[in-house]
Design a protein around this motif. Sequence first.
Motif, short mmCIF file in Angstrom:
data_model
loop_
_atom_site.label_atom_id
_atom_site.label_comp_id
_atom_site.label_asym_id
_atom_site.label_seq_id
_atom_site.Cartn_x
_atom_site.Cartn_y
_atom_site.Cartn_z
N THR A 210 0.75 -1.35 0.03
CA THR A 210 -0.11 -0.07 -0.05
C THR A 210 0.83 1.21 -0.21
OG1 THR A 210 -0.17 -0.35 2.49
CG2 THR A 210 -2.08 -0.79 0.93
N ALA A 211 2.11 1.07 0.37
CA ALA A 211 3.03 2.31 0.54
C ALA A 211 3.43 2.59 -1.02
CB ALA A 211 4.41 2.19 1.08
N ALA A 212 3.15 1.65 -2.10
CA ALA A 212 3.42 2.15 -3.31
C ALA A 212 2.19 2.85 -4.06
CB ALA A 212 3.88 0.72 -4.19
N ILE A 213 1.00 2.82 -3.35
CA ILE A 213 0.09 3.43 -4.09
C ILE A 213 0.08 4.99 -4.16
CG2 ILE A 213 -2.76 3.80 -3.55
CD1 ILE A 213 -2.76 1.12 -2.09
N PRO A 214 -0.25 5.71 -5.02
CA PRO A 214 -0.18 7.33 -5.28
C PRO A 214 -0.69 7.72 -3.94
CG PRO A 214 -1.02 6.36 -7.17
CD PRO A 214 -0.84 5.34 -6.21
N PHE A 215 -0.20 9.08 -3.50
CA PHE A 215 -0.62 9.71 -2.29
C PHE A 215 -1.84 9.83 -2.05
CE2 PHE A 215 -1.67 13.61 0.15
CZ PHE A 215 -1.03 13.29 1.23
N ALA A 216 -2.44 10.45 -3.11
CA ALA A 216 -4.12 10.82 -2.84
C ALA A 216 -4.76 9.55 -2.61
CB ALA A 216 -4.45 11.79 -3.93
N THR A 217 -4.70 8.67 -3.50
CA THR A 217 -5.47 7.50 -3.26
C THR A 217 -5.10 6.84 -2.01
OG1 THR A 217 -4.86 7.31 -5.62
CG2 THR A 217 -6.08 5.29 -4.62
N ARG A 218 -3.88 6.77 -1.61
CA ARG A 218 -3.64 6.32 -0.26
C ARG A 218 -4.32 6.89 0.91
NH1 ARG A 218 2.04 6.61 -0.21
NH2 ARG A 218 2.06 8.30 0.88
N GLU A 219 -4.29 8.23 0.77
CA GLU A 219 -4.99 8.90 1.89
C GLU A 219 -6.48 8.70 1.89
OE1 GLU A 219 -4.71 11.38 4.90
OE2 GLU A 219 -3.11 9.71 4.41
N ALA A 220 -7.15 8.47 0.72
CA ALA A 220 -8.50 8.28 0.68
C ALA A 220 -8.89 6.80 1.11
CB ALA A 220 -9.00 8.26 -0.86
N GLY A 221 -7.77 5.73 0.99
CA GLY A 221 -7.78 4.48 1.47
C GLY A 221 -8.05 4.33 2.94
N ARG A 222 -7.03 5.46 3.37
CA ARG A 222 -6.90 5.30 4.90
C ARG A 222 -8.22 6.03 5.60
NH1 ARG A 222 -0.88 7.71 4.59
NH2 ARG A 222 0.10 5.65 5.22
N ARG A 223 -8.68 7.11 5.13
CA ARG A 223 -9.61 8.05 5.82
C ARG A 223 -11.19 7.42 5.39
NH1 ARG A 223 -5.69 8.63 8.60
NH2 ARG A 223 -3.89 9.53 7.55
N MET A 224 -11.09 6.74 4.28
CA MET A 224 -12.80 6.51 3.96
C MET A 224 -13.16 5.05 4.69
SD MET A 224 -12.97 7.62 -0.13
CE MET A 224 -14.42 6.66 -0.41
N SER A 225 -13.19 5.35 6.14
CA SER A 225 -13.66 4.05 6.57
C SER A 225 -14.00 4.51 8.20
CB SER A 225 -12.27 3.00 7.05
OG SER A 225 -11.46 3.76 7.65
N SER A 226 -14.80 3.82 8.84
CA SER A 226 -15.17 4.03 10.15
C SER A 226 -14.25 4.25 11.03
CB SER A 226 -16.25 3.04 10.77
OG SER A 226 -17.46 3.02 10.10
N LEU A 227 -12.94 3.64 11.05
CA LEU A 227 -12.07 3.93 11.89
C LEU A 227 -10.98 5.13 11.65
CD1 LEU A 227 -11.40 0.07 13.23
CD2 LEU A 227 -12.63 2.03 14.28
N LEU A 228 -11.35 5.54 10.27
CA LEU A 228 -10.56 6.44 9.95
C LEU A 228 -9.01 6.50 9.76
CD1 LEU A 228 -12.33 9.31 12.02
CD2 LEU A 228 -12.79 8.63 9.75
N GLN A 229 -8.72 5.19 9.55
CA GLN A 229 -6.99 4.82 9.46
C GLN A 229 -6.79 3.67 8.70
OE1 GLN A 229 -5.64 3.98 13.62
NE2 GLN A 229 -7.54 4.65 14.13
N GLY A 230 -5.55 3.52 8.37
CA GLY A 230 -5.31 2.15 7.59
C GLY A 230 -5.04 1.13 9.02
N GLY A 231 -4.91 -0.11 8.66
CA GLY A 231 -4.99 -1.29 9.54
C GLY A 231 -3.33 -1.80 9.81
N GLU A 232 -3.04 -2.41 10.55
CA GLU A 232 -1.67 -2.98 10.62
C GLU A 232 -1.69 -4.31 10.26
OE1 GLU A 232 -0.13 -2.03 14.62
OE2 GLU A 232 -0.12 0.35 14.20
N THR A 233 -0.39 -4.96 9.96
CA THR A 233 -0.42 -6.16 9.59
C THR A 233 -0.77 -7.26 10.61
OG1 THR A 233 2.00 -6.29 10.22
CG2 THR A 233 1.48 -5.95 7.84
#
Length: 448
Positions: A392-415
């Motif tokens: 997911t670090a390889a995803i372009p910045f804006a898409t990565r931010e959207a991926g993190r925030r567009m969820s109920s917990l407002l963040q990415g998960g950990e492995t």
Amino acid sequence: MAASKGAPDLYSTFLASAPGAFIAKQAGLPQPEKLRRYKAGEPPLAGPVLIGGNGRLVEPLRELLSDYPQSQPHDDKHGGLVFDATGIGNVAELEQLFKFFQPVIRNLAPSARVVVIGTTPEETSSVDEHIAQRALEGFTRSVGKEVKRGATAQLVYISPNASTGLSGLESTLRFLLSAKSAFVDGQVIAVGDADSQAPASWDKPLAGKVAVVTGAARGIGATIAEVLARDGATVIAADIPAAGEALSQTANKVGGTSLALDVTSPDAGEVLSKHLLERHGGADIIVHNAGITRDKTLANMDDARWNSVIGVNLAAPQRITDELVESGALKEGGRVVDVSSIAGIAGNRGQTNYGTSKAGVIGLVHASAPVLAKKNITINAVAPGFIETAMTAAIPFATREAGRRMSSLLQGGETVDVAELVSYFASPASNAVTGQVVRVCGQSLLGA
Ligand code: NAD
């Protein structure tokens, strides 16, 4: 546990600073909570649990959760709310949900857990009951979207034929009512009617078990190896020969062994079976984590990208499981855990190959569960959302931010969040749980 090697979440770092928190609050920006995660010796919940409802399970539930501190409705900072909704037999009775939850839903501790327990709709005895029980899904998923500060909400369906001792439910309840389920949110898990035996220790549920993890050299697979070992399993970490040093590192870290194995090679199942039978007398757990992406829109896709993704992500897990079962290298009572993705549920632009493979994994789980049940083998899948890794670090910045925030917990998960879910499925006490696909996505809006 190793931290995920993803791109830094600069927004969360900014919010953790005093000025950052102030600015974000004034501007009404999303404020992700630091999620409470499992640490040995800490209580499973951040506060006491309130149990409600008047179905057939409420008393057995109190018994099952007797080692959890309990709260009263007027208390504040509930660490968990557990509601037995099996008594809801028709639409009018859905009001019981409102009456129990409405007065208390504001009074949750950070990272609190809401769990509703219902009867599997397809196994209910009337149309009225089926409708009411199915309605619980909309309620629970909506609650998941409303609760704040890292709190989550899940629905567990249990077969009406399960014994009132509820032993088959225990591993699921303990997982959901713990910090291990930090990034699992808005999920529905169906538990069958089999009884289960509690492990000698809920901190070492995999003691004495042998587990294989594919793609274990790095990322999610390396953490799955660590968590299964933490939970007591002897781990065989497998990855492509080129993974060399990284794979040995995983194996050393978890006190296990490494195995160079390209899951797509035609003899992979045979080689793995032989290895397991000769060295370990067979395995109890196989985790098909190895996976690749080769993104291109369909119009620009070449056949190598298409074939390699289907080959690693879908064809290999199907073939290897078949061969392990046939050779007896996966023992009776074994556990198969596949790794799907929310891209297999929602689809994703530029990922027709990946989406196909990961949706196929869901089909694999559904189709295989009844067949493998004859050998008391369960098969389930985890479907990760946005997890902080090299992928997911390889995803372009804006898409990565959207991926993190567009969820109920407002963040990415950990492995580790994916790994905890895998370990729950892998537990001997989860024998009543099969054919399930559980997302570990912080209730991502994608595919919701
Ligand atoms: P990663 O690329 O960091 O690790 C994948 C591992 O699989 C690597 O060590 C790689 O060498 C190994 N692998 C690849 N092809 C193989 C083969 N033919 N045989 C054996 N091993 C092979 O990826 P990750 O992010 O850790 O993802 C792990 C799994 O989780 C994958 O199945 C992926 O599709 C899935 N997933 C990841 C995310 C995410 O956000 N990172 C989201 C959804 C699903």
